[in-house]
Design a protein around this motif. Structure first.
Motif, PDB file in Angstrom:
ATOM      1  N   PHE A  28      -2.975  -5.822  37.115  1.00  0.00           N
ATOM      2  CA  PHE A  28      -1.611  -5.318  37.181  1.00  0.00           C
ATOM      3  C   PHE A  28      -1.323  -4.350  36.033  1.00  0.00           C
ATOM      4  O   PHE A  28      -1.916  -4.434  34.963  1.00  0.00           O
ATOM      5  N   ALA A  29      -0.365  -3.451  36.286  1.00  0.00           N
ATOM      6  CA  ALA A  29       0.119  -2.540  35.248  1.00  0.00           C
ATOM      7  C   ALA A  29       1.610  -2.322  35.444  1.00  0.00           C
ATOM      8  O   ALA A  29       2.101  -2.304  36.571  1.00  0.00           O
ATOM      9  N   VAL A  30       2.329  -2.164  34.326  1.00  0.00           N
ATOM     10  CA  VAL A  30       3.751  -1.802  34.344  1.00  0.00           C
ATOM     11  C   VAL A  30       3.887  -0.474  33.620  1.00  0.00           C
ATOM     12  O   VAL A  30       3.427  -0.335  32.479  1.00  0.00           O
ATOM     13  N   VAL A  31       4.509   0.500  34.269  1.00  0.00           N
ATOM     14  CA  VAL A  31       4.565   1.851  33.707  1.00  0.00           C
ATOM     15  C   VAL A  31       5.979   2.420  33.799  1.00  0.00           C
ATOM     16  O   VAL A  31       6.819   1.937  34.545  1.00  0.00           O
ATOM     17  N   PHE A  32       6.205   3.469  33.016  1.00  0.00           N
ATOM     18  CA  PHE A  32       7.396   4.293  33.178  1.00  0.00           C
ATOM     19  C   PHE A  32       7.071   5.695  32.690  1.00  0.00           C
ATOM     20  O   PHE A  32       6.114   5.905  31.929  1.00  0.00           O
ATOM     21  N   GLY A  33       7.833   6.663  33.138  1.00  0.00           N
ATOM     22  CA  GLY A  33       7.581   8.041  32.779  1.00  0.00           C
ATOM     23  C   GLY A  33       8.310   8.453  31.514  1.00  0.00           C
ATOM     24  O   GLY A  33       9.372   7.921  31.175  1.00  0.00           O
ATOM     25  N   VAL A  34       7.706   9.410  30.808  1.00  0.00           N
ATOM     26  CA  VAL A  34       8.332  10.053  29.666  1.00  0.00           C
ATOM     27  C   VAL A  34       8.205  11.552  29.944  1.00  0.00           C
ATOM     28  O   VAL A  34       7.741  11.943  31.015  1.00  0.00           O
ATOM     29  N   ASP A  35       8.610  12.400  29.035  1.00  0.00           N
ATOM     30  CA  ASP A  35       8.527  13.846  29.249  1.00  0.00           C
ATOM     31  C   ASP A  35       7.072  14.298  29.276  1.00  0.00           C
ATOM     32  O   ASP A  35       6.408  14.314  28.238  1.00  0.00           O
ATOM     33  N   ASP A  36       6.574  14.630  30.474  1.00  0.00           N
ATOM     34  CA  ASP A  36       5.190  15.076  30.671  1.00  0.00           C
ATOM     35  C   ASP A  36       4.164  14.027  30.246  1.00  0.00           C
ATOM     36  O   ASP A  36       3.007  14.360  29.969  1.00  0.00           O
ATOM     37  N   GLN A  37       4.584  12.778  30.178  1.00  0.00           N
ATOM     38  CA  GLN A  37       3.681  11.683  29.842  1.00  0.00           C
ATOM     39  C   GLN A  37       4.077  10.448  30.648  1.00  0.00           C
ATOM     40  O   GLN A  37       5.084  10.432  31.345  1.00  0.00           O
ATOM     41  N   PHE A  38       3.246   9.433  30.530  1.00  0.00           N
ATOM     42  CA  PHE A  38       3.629   8.145  31.091  1.00  0.00           C
ATOM     43  C   PHE A  38       3.253   7.062  30.096  1.00  0.00           C
ATOM     44  O   PHE A  38       2.352   7.235  29.272  1.00  0.00           O
ATOM     45  N   ALA A  39       3.976   5.953  30.160  1.00  0.00           N
ATOM     46  CA  ALA A  39       3.726   4.824  29.272  1.00  0.00           C
ATOM     47  C   ALA A  39       3.233   3.642  30.088  1.00  0.00           C
ATOM     48  O   ALA A  39       3.734   3.389  31.184  1.00  0.00           O
ATOM     49  N   VAL A  40       2.251   2.941  29.560  1.00  0.00           N
ATOM     50  CA  VAL A  40       1.782   1.692  30.150  1.00  0.00           C
ATOM     51  C   VAL A  40       2.212   0.583  29.195  1.00  0.00           C
ATOM     52  O   VAL A  40       1.818   0.564  28.030  1.00  0.00           O
ATOM     53  N   VAL A  41       3.043  -0.317  29.695  1.00  0.00           N
ATOM     54  CA  VAL A  41       3.672  -1.327  28.845  1.00  0.00           C
ATOM     55  C   VAL A  41       2.667  -2.405  28.450  1.00  0.00           C
ATOM     56  O   VAL A  41       1.906  -2.915  29.279  1.00  0.00           O
ATOM     57  N   ASN A  42       2.687  -2.753  27.172  1.00  0.00           N
ATOM     58  CA  ASN A  42       1.806  -3.779  26.627  1.00  0.00           C
ATOM     59  C   ASN A  42       2.312  -5.168  27.001  1.00  0.00           C
ATOM     60  O   ASN A  42       3.482  -5.354  27.343  1.00  0.00           O
ATOM     61  N   THR A  43       1.443  -6.158  26.894  1.00  0.00           N
ATOM     62  CA  THR A  43       1.811  -7.524  27.268  1.00  0.00           C
ATOM     63  C   THR A  43       2.729  -8.187  26.249  1.00  0.00           C
ATOM     64  O   THR A  43       3.142  -9.334  26.448  1.00  0.00           O
ATOM     65  N   ASN A  44       3.069  -7.489  25.156  1.00  0.00           N
ATOM     66  CA  ASN A  44       4.017  -8.051  24.193  1.00  0.00           C
ATOM     67  C   ASN A  44       5.442  -7.586  24.469  1.00  0.00           C
ATOM     68  O   ASN A  44       6.339  -7.828  23.655  1.00  0.00           O
ATOM     69  N   ALA A  45       5.665  -6.928  25.608  1.00  0.00           N
ATOM     70  CA  ALA A  45       6.987  -6.359  25.859  1.00  0.00           C
ATOM     71  C   ALA A  45       7.332  -6.370  27.348  1.00  0.00           C
ATOM     72  O   ALA A  45       6.479  -6.227  28.212  1.00  0.00           O
ATOM     73  N   TRP A  46       8.619  -6.585  27.621  1.00  0.00           N
ATOM     74  CA  TRP A  46       9.249  -6.300  28.896  1.00  0.00           C
ATOM     75  C   TRP A  46       8.555  -6.972  30.074  1.00  0.00           C
ATOM     76  O   TRP A  46       8.086  -8.097  29.990  1.00  0.00           O
ATOM     77  N   GLY A  47       8.492  -6.242  31.215  1.00  0.00           N
ATOM     78  CA  GLY A  47       7.941  -6.824  32.433  1.00  0.00           C
ATOM     79  C   GLY A  47       6.491  -7.237  32.297  1.00  0.00           C
ATOM     80  O   GLY A  47       6.051  -8.212  32.922  1.00  0.00           O
ATOM     81  N   ALA A  48       5.734  -6.513  31.485  1.00  0.00           N
ATOM     82  CA  ALA A  48       4.329  -6.876  31.292  1.00  0.00           C
ATOM     83  C   ALA A  48       4.203  -8.215  30.574  1.00  0.00           C
ATOM     84  O   ALA A  48       3.245  -8.962  30.790  1.00  0.00           O
ATOM     85  N   TYR A  49       5.164  -8.523  29.721  1.00  0.00           N
ATOM     86  CA  TYR A  49       5.160  -9.821  29.043  1.00  0.00           C
ATOM     87  C   TYR A  49       5.308 -10.944  30.068  1.00  0.00           C
ATOM     88  O   TYR A  49       4.626 -11.975  29.977  1.00  0.00           O
ATOM     89  N   ILE A  50       6.197 -10.744  31.035  1.00  0.00           N
ATOM     90  CA  ILE A  50       6.394 -11.771  32.057  1.00  0.00           C
ATOM     91  C   ILE A  50       5.140 -11.933  32.906  1.00  0.00           C
ATOM     92  O   ILE A  50       4.736 -13.051  33.241  1.00  0.00           O
ATOM     93  N   LEU A  51       4.486 -10.829  33.250  1.00  0.00           N
ATOM     94  CA  LEU A  51       3.216 -10.920  33.972  1.00  0.00           C
ATOM     95  C   LEU A  51       2.179 -11.699  33.168  1.00  0.00           C
ATOM     96  O   LEU A  51       1.426 -12.509  33.712  1.00  0.00           O
ATOM     97  N   ASP A  52       2.155 -11.449  31.862  1.00  0.00           N
ATOM     98  CA  ASP A  52       1.209 -12.151  30.999  1.00  0.00           C
ATOM     99  C   ASP A  52       1.511 -13.649  30.984  1.00  0.00           C
ATOM    100  O   ASP A  52       0.592 -14.473  30.989  1.00  0.00           O
ATOM    101  N   GLU A  53       2.798 -14.018  30.968  1.00  0.00           N
ATOM    102  CA  GLU A  53       3.164 -15.435  31.018  1.00  0.00           C
ATOM    103  C   GLU A  53       2.699 -16.086  32.317  1.00  0.00           C
ATOM    104  O   GLU A  53       2.392 -17.278  32.339  1.00  0.00           O
ATOM    105  N   LEU A  54       2.657 -15.292  33.385  1.00  0.00           N
ATOM    106  CA  LEU A  54       2.183 -15.821  34.664  1.00  0.00           C
ATOM    107  C   LEU A  54       0.669 -15.943  34.715  1.00  0.00           C
ATOM    108  O   LEU A  54       0.122 -16.522  35.660  1.00  0.00           O
TER     109      LEU A  54
END
Length: 325
Positions: free
Chosen positions: A204-230
């Motif tokens: 799994f991956a959780v992402v969001f866009g930035v200006d001409d870039q994209f971010a992949v959220v680490n497991t220490n934050a946000w929705g990726a943290y919840i996936l990690d808990e699962l």
């Protein structure tokens, strides 16, 4: 008069704010006897800014940063709010918040005059630990208007949501908020057991866009943290984040998500991506990802869950995804 939370404020502005609040005090603006609906009973709350005596039944509450969610979930109409971002609230919640005066901008500038004009009997807010010193400077001025309860937190996972529990207790909504936390813990265990195969056999991956870039959220934050808990397997590209909350990549590196069987992209509350994320989803390289080709790219609202209720909404969304794997 607006007071900024940035660290380099002029002493003149701070002095002006203090003069204003002193004037308000001398006029009796913060005298509970001047507010007909103010509670005469009080209780003392231990906060990160010292003990604060608050009314047990506050009638007029101002919400600073991270306070809006607390009041709308509690069914309380605020008299002052931090400027509500429409993307964070349902239409019903937004209608409630827009009925109050804006006392803090989204840039976190606090308008002391607007706070005073709202005539609150309680002020609440959540503070990132890195901003503690900024809010400590405001605390005395705010407290001259009404009892001010601020709690610090660090991190974008349970620390934030536990802080929301403390604020919920202050406004009389502890039982409902605590039930949401208990429900979350029970559901994490339930989903982890029910969908163990899907969670371990897919990446799994959780992402969001930035200006001409994209971010992949680490497991220490946000929705990726919840996936990690699962117990979910996560894309290898997050290793590049180190201890940061995300790794930021150029569009040329979209193929680093090739190992992600499922990609979740952050959205507003209506499941619509912002312009940057929409641009990311429109890239040719994005369409060639295995997750995109297999129709396993899904929107994710409340990825940045500010309350346990929002975190439960994330679990509901993830269960729908897991059911289709």
């Amino acid at each position: 008069m607006t007071v900024s939370t940035t660290r380099h404020r002029s002493t003149g502005v701070a002095a002006g704010a203090l003069a204003l609040t002193l004037a308000l005090t001398s006029c009796g603006a913060d005298d509970p006897s001047d507010t007909a609906d103010a509670s005469t009973e009080t209780t003392t709350v231990e906060t990160d800014y010292g003990p604060v005596e608050i009314p047990t039944d506050p009638q007029r509450i101002v919400a600073l940063e991270f306070g809006n969610e607390i009041l709308v979930e509690a069914g309380i109409d605020p008299v002052g709010v931090i400027d509500p971002n429409p993307g964070l609230y349902t239409p019903e919640e937004l209608e409630i918040l827009q009925g109050a005066d804006v006392v803090q901008e989204s840039s976190l500038e606090i308008n002391i005059e607007a706070v005073a004009a709202a005539d609150p009997d309680l002020i609440i807010g959540g503070v990132r630990e890195v901003s503690h010193d900024d809010y400590e400077e405001h605390f005395e001025n705010l407290s001259r208007i009404a009892p001010t309860v601020l709690f610090d937190f660090d991190g974008a996972g349970p620390e934030l949501r536990d802080m929301s529990l403390e604020l919920a207790e202050v406004v009389g909504d502890a039982e409902r908020a605590e039930a949401e936390r208990e429900r979350y813990e029970e559901r994490v265990t339930e989903l982890r057991d029910t969908y163990a195969e899907q969670l371990q056999d897919h990446t799994f991956a959780v992402v969001f866009g930035v200006d001409d870039q994209f971010a992949v959220v680490n497991t220490n934050a946000w929705g990726a943290y919840i996936l990690d808990e699962l117990g979910a397997e996560t894309t290898s590209v997050i290793e590049e984040a180190g201890g940061d909350f995300a790794t930021f990549q150029s569009y040329e590196n979209i193929d680093k998500l090739d190992d992600a069987d499922v990609v979740l992209y952050e959205t507003d509350v209506s499941l619509e991506p912002d312009a940057f994320t929409a641009d990311l989803l429109d890239q040719n390289l994005w369409a060639s990802l295995p997750a995109a080709e297999n129709d396993r790219v899904h929107p994710l609202r409340y990825s940045f869950s500010r309350t346990w209720g929002q975190a439960n909404d994330v679990l509901d969304q993830l269960e729908e995804v897991l059911q289709d794997l």
